[in-house]
Design a protein around this motif. Structure first.
Motif, PDB file in Angstrom:
ATOM      1  N   LYS A   1      93.178  43.426  23.894  1.00  0.00           N
ATOM      2  CA  LYS A   1      91.707  42.758  23.924  1.00  0.00           C
ATOM      3  C   LYS A   1      92.037  41.224  23.883  1.00  0.00           C
ATOM      4  O   LYS A   1      91.547  40.421  24.723  1.00  0.00           O
ATOM      5  CB  LYS A   1      90.878  43.264  22.769  1.00  0.00           C
ATOM      6  N   LEU A   2      93.016  40.943  22.762  1.00  0.00           N
ATOM      7  CA  LEU A   2      93.173  39.474  22.396  1.00  0.00           C
ATOM      8  C   LEU A   2      93.815  38.678  23.890  1.00  0.00           C
ATOM      9  O   LEU A   2      93.283  37.590  24.215  1.00  0.00           O
ATOM     10  CB  LEU A   2      94.020  39.300  21.140  1.00  0.00           C
ATOM     11  N   GLN A   3      94.731  39.531  24.325  1.00  0.00           N
ATOM     12  CA  GLN A   3      95.263  38.772  25.604  1.00  0.00           C
ATOM     13  C   GLN A   3      94.546  38.631  26.723  1.00  0.00           C
ATOM     14  O   GLN A   3      94.579  37.485  27.459  1.00  0.00           O
ATOM     15  CB  GLN A   3      96.408  39.920  25.989  1.00  0.00           C
ATOM     16  N   MET A   4      93.524  39.559  26.780  1.00  0.00           N
ATOM     17  CA  MET A   4      92.624  39.283  27.934  1.00  0.00           C
ATOM     18  C   MET A   4      91.557  38.081  27.778  1.00  0.00           C
ATOM     19  O   MET A   4      91.188  37.276  28.434  1.00  0.00           O
ATOM     20  CB  MET A   4      91.711  40.505  28.373  1.00  0.00           C
ATOM     21  N   ILE A   5      90.986  38.294  26.261  1.00  0.00           N
ATOM     22  CA  ILE A   5      89.830  37.360  26.434  1.00  0.00           C
ATOM     23  C   ILE A   5      90.210  36.116  26.007  1.00  0.00           C
ATOM     24  O   ILE A   5      89.351  35.089  25.810  1.00  0.00           O
ATOM     25  CB  ILE A   5      88.872  37.986  25.197  1.00  0.00           C
ATOM     26  N   THR A   6      91.366  35.574  25.869  1.00  0.00           N
ATOM     27  CA  THR A   6      91.863  34.305  25.775  1.00  0.00           C
ATOM     28  C   THR A   6      92.517  33.684  27.052  1.00  0.00           C
ATOM     29  O   THR A   6      92.947  32.615  27.055  1.00  0.00           O
ATOM     30  CB  THR A   6      93.061  34.188  24.626  1.00  0.00           C
TER      31      THR A   6
ATOM     32  N   LYS B   1      98.659  33.569  18.948  1.00  0.00           N
ATOM     33  CA  LYS B   1      97.965  33.061  17.584  1.00  0.00           C
ATOM     34  C   LYS B   1      97.421  31.846  17.797  1.00  0.00           C
ATOM     35  O   LYS B   1      97.881  31.017  18.073  1.00  0.00           O
ATOM     36  CB  LYS B   1      99.023  33.079  16.673  1.00  0.00           C
ATOM     37  N   GLY B   2      96.172  31.641  17.499  1.00  0.00           N
ATOM     38  CA  GLY B   2      95.562  30.511  17.491  1.00  0.00           C
ATOM     39  C   GLY B   2      94.825  30.250  18.993  1.00  0.00           C
ATOM     40  O   GLY B   2      93.940  29.244  19.009  1.00  0.00           O
ATOM     41  N   CYS B   3      94.807  31.012  19.838  1.00  0.00           N
ATOM     42  CA  CYS B   3      94.301  30.786  21.168  1.00  0.00           C
ATOM     43  C   CYS B   3      92.856  30.762  21.066  1.00  0.00           C
ATOM     44  O   CYS B   3      92.488  31.971  20.382  1.00  0.00           O
ATOM     45  CB  CYS B   3      94.937  31.646  22.164  1.00  0.00           C
ATOM     46  N   GLU B   4      92.038  30.209  21.950  1.00  0.00           N
ATOM     47  CA  GLU B   4      90.588  30.325  21.832  1.00  0.00           C
ATOM     48  C   GLU B   4      90.223  31.311  22.638  1.00  0.00           C
ATOM     49  O   GLU B   4      90.662  31.796  23.351  1.00  0.00           O
ATOM     50  CB  GLU B   4      90.153  28.873  22.373  1.00  0.00           C
ATOM     51  N   VAL B   5      89.127  32.137  21.946  1.00  0.00           N
ATOM     52  CA  VAL B   5      88.478  33.201  22.846  1.00  0.00           C
ATOM     53  C   VAL B   5      87.652  32.603  23.797  1.00  0.00           C
ATOM     54  O   VAL B   5      86.698  31.569  23.387  1.00  0.00           O
ATOM     55  CB  VAL B   5      87.622  34.131  21.822  1.00  0.00           C
ATOM     56  N   LEU B   6      87.814  32.782  25.107  1.00  0.00           N
ATOM     57  CA  LEU B   6      86.964  32.273  26.174  1.00  0.00           C
ATOM     58  C   LEU B   6      85.984  33.155  26.698  1.00  0.00           C
ATOM     59  O   LEU B   6      85.173  32.616  27.443  1.00  0.00           O
ATOM     60  CB  LEU B   6      88.022  31.622  27.554  1.00  0.00           C
ATOM     61  N   HIS B   7      86.245  34.519  26.411  1.00  0.00           N
ATOM     62  CA  HIS B   7      85.484  35.373  27.196  1.00  0.00           C
ATOM     63  C   HIS B   7      84.626  36.391  26.142  1.00  0.00           C
ATOM     64  O   HIS B   7      85.462  37.188  25.566  1.00  0.00           O
ATOM     65  CB  HIS B   7      86.404  36.144  28.316  1.00  0.00           C
ATOM     66  N   LYS B   8      83.500  36.289  26.308  1.00  0.00           N
ATOM     67  CA  LYS B   8      82.792  37.100  25.052  1.00  0.00           C
ATOM     68  C   LYS B   8      81.817  38.038  25.658  1.00  0.00           C
ATOM     69  O   LYS B   8      81.228  38.652  24.976  1.00  0.00           O
ATOM     70  CB  LYS B   8      82.252  36.042  23.953  1.00  0.00           C
ATOM     71  N   ASN B   9      81.677  38.197  27.051  1.00  0.00           N
ATOM     72  CA  ASN B   9      80.794  39.064  27.294  1.00  0.00           C
ATOM     73  C   ASN B   9      81.096  40.470  27.138  1.00  0.00           C
ATOM     74  O   ASN B   9      82.010  41.108  27.377  1.00  0.00           O
ATOM     75  CB  ASN B   9      80.637  38.931  29.081  1.00  0.00           C
ATOM     76  N   CYS B  10      79.919  41.221  26.806  1.00  0.00           N
ATOM     77  CA  CYS B  10      80.155  42.882  27.033  1.00  0.00           C
ATOM     78  C   CYS B  10      78.641  43.261  27.580  1.00  0.00           C
ATOM     79  O   CYS B  10      77.810  42.793  27.103  1.00  0.00           O
ATOM     80  CB  CYS B  10      80.217  43.408  25.571  1.00  0.00           C
ATOM     81  N   ILE B  11      78.840  44.193  28.685  1.00  0.00           N
ATOM     82  CA  ILE B  11      77.405  44.480  29.454  1.00  0.00           C
ATOM     83  C   ILE B  11      77.474  45.985  29.528  1.00  0.00           C
ATOM     84  O   ILE B  11      78.552  46.826  29.175  1.00  0.00           O
ATOM     85  CB  ILE B  11      77.735  43.853  30.795  1.00  0.00           C
TER      86      ILE B  11
END
Ligand SMILES: *Cc1c(COP(=O)(O)O)cnc(C)c1O
Length: 494
Positions: free
Chosen positions: A175-180, A470-480
């Motif tokens: 998940k972290l790989q994708m949302i960053t 580590k420390g990468c910003e979360v850029l995608h927060k959508n959940c539908i």
């Protein structure tokens, strides 16, 4: 070489098959025949590097690409993108078992093998069949395809990419790989549902005429980066050819001998590529299809009844948590002697009732090629533990399912032929599930602390692509909700 749909007779070029991703009748594109590779040719490839081997295999299927185009594509995909410029090394765990490690690429899972190449193939294909148009890639992912597709397509001109993943059905690291993920053309969205919901939703968008014409007005066109796209399959054939070359070269396989292949399976793409390699003349004997607790394929291979009406389990091998195995459609088409009528009828039954039964002779054909088995959660953990203690080999959860079912096959048949296990992910991608197999110590909550612990216990390095998250910003927060996927896509394309 021409391609047809699995559901009606067609004749399209490889560029058209790759640009479209899926046929308009809902079927999948398959080659009308299997090109052949002689033993002499295999031996000649054995002296070449991976890039040259890839080019020789691709050339046989993608006959409407020029030599220069293929050269450009494979060099772009496999130069300086995999550890040691060696995309698919074999590792001998014992005398008759070799791990084909397919996770040395940028996202640490085997999906990179195809998804590093697909953007190159697709852009060239679109230039041939839809010049000037923007290609919109829709992806449904059980975890690994999403990140690999994002890594491959980020900032590729004239493409946009939207990835849907089950919000609660992937590992934390996945998940972290994708949302960053960065990139001006990317979008990532969780859905309330499982992988099958994401996959069905994406297929529905593909075949929705209203949405298609909406895109047409914008000079855009959908394509797929899922393994329903033939452009995903052909790069996967390469590594089975390459494995045969390496085995012949290092003497583990003698001329005239065959080897078995065991593949942890979900959507049936990886093992189908092994079947294609076999049809081309690569000396592969039995294909061992390994499922996790979602054992719809093991039941199918035993009985000929495909029945998705069953409980769905979330397991430690999430990339195989699938009940509708898309590429099986291709296998049925081939096993039935390229019978599009039969395939269309069975797929209609699957869509309407969630179940179908193969004719006896088609089942017999499948059973002559494949052995199906499954491995539960306890078996997965035990296999990771055994491989580590006996052979000092650190396997991820998916690879362990493959090794476990190979063991079952050997016990059931007494066939101890040399086997290649597709090692499909870095154990670091699933550290939380791998750690309990190695130690009784308490496992830290934090994902990065888990990576450190796994590194310390196994004395292996943390893959850089994971450490760097580590420390990468979360850029995608959508959940539908899954009903809103089409709306989400159109909104992104505004
Ligand atoms: C996708 C995936 C699989 C299953 O491969 P299919 O081609 O869908 O059968 C197995 N292991 C890992 C790690 C994967 O990412």
């Amino acid at each position: 070489m021409f391609f047809t749909s699995t559901r009606s007779v067609q004749s399209v070029t490889s560029a058209a098959a790759i640009t479209r991703g899926i046929a308009a009748d809902g079927g999948l594109f398959v080659p009308c025949e299997f090109p052949q590779m002689t033993f002499e040719k295999l031996m000649a490839l054995a002296d070449m590097d991976y890039i040259s081997r890839a080019k020789e295999v691709l050339k046989l299927y993608l006959t409407d690409y020029t030599d220069d185009e293929l050269d450009y594509c494979v060099r772009g995909a496999y130069t300086n993108t995999f550890d040691n410029n060696d995309p698919a090394p074999l590792y001998a765990v014992n005398d008759n078992t070799q791990m084909l490690e397919l996770w040395h690429g940028p996202t640490c899972a085997f999906k990179d093998m195809a998804l590093q190449l697909l953007p190159f193939l697709l852009v060239k294909a679109a230039n041939k069949t839809a010049p000037g148009r923007t290609i919109v890639i829709l992806v449904a992912t059980s975890g690994d395809t999403g990140k690999a597709a994002l890594a491959g397509f980020a900032d590729v001109p004239n493409t946009r990419i939207v990835v849907f993943f089950p919000e609660n059905g992937v590992s934390d690291m996945q998940k972290l790989q994708m949302i960053t993920q960065t990139g001006c053309n990317v979008s990532v969205c969780g859905i309330e549902g499982n992988f099958d919901d994401a996959q069905s939703g994406v297929k529905k968008i593909f075949t929705d005429d209203a949405i298609r014409s909406e895109l047409d007005k914008k000079n855009m066109e959908f394509s797929s980066a899922n393994s329903i796209n033939f452009g995903r399959l052909v790069p996967q054939i390469v590594y089975y050819v390459s494995a045969a070359c390496d085995l012949l070269k290092n003497g583990a396989l003698k001329p005239g001998e065959k080897f078995n292949v065991a593949v942890p399976t979900g959507n049936f793409g990886d093992i189908l590529a092994a079947y294609y390699a076999k049809q081309m003349g690569v000396p592969i004997d039995k294909l061992i299809c390994a499922s996790n607790r979602n054992k719809v394929l093991a039941d199918f291979l035993a009985t000929g009844v495909y029945d998705r009406n069953r409980e769905f389990y979330t397991t430690s091998s999430p990339s195989m948590d699938i009940l509708i195995s898309s590429n099986l459609e291709r296998m049925i088409f081939h096993a039935a002697g390229n019978d599009a009528g039969l395939t269309a009828r069975l797929m209609k039954e699957l869509a309407e009732k969630g179940r179908y039964e193969l004719p006896k002779e088609v089942l017999a054909k499948l059973q002559s090629e494949f052995f199906g088995g499954y491995c539960d959660e306890k078996g997965t953990e035990e296999t990771i533990s055994e491989l580590f203690k006996q052979y000092n080999y650190l396997a991820d959860t998916h690879t362990a399912v493959g090794a476990n079912v190979l063991d079952q096959y050997r016990k059931a048949t007494g066939d101890n032929t040399l086997a290649v296990v597709a090692s499909t992910a870095s154990p670091y991608k699933f550290a939380a599930s791998v750690l309990p197999a190695l130690t009784g110590e308490a496992i830290p909550e934090d994902g990065f602390a888990q990576l450190e612990m796994l590194s310390r216990l196994s004395n292996t390095p943390i893959p850089a692509p994971l450490a760097n998250l580590k420390g990468c910003e979360v850029l995608h927060k959508n959940c539908i909700e899954k009903e809103n996927m089409a709306e989400f896509v159109l909104d992104f394309l505004k």
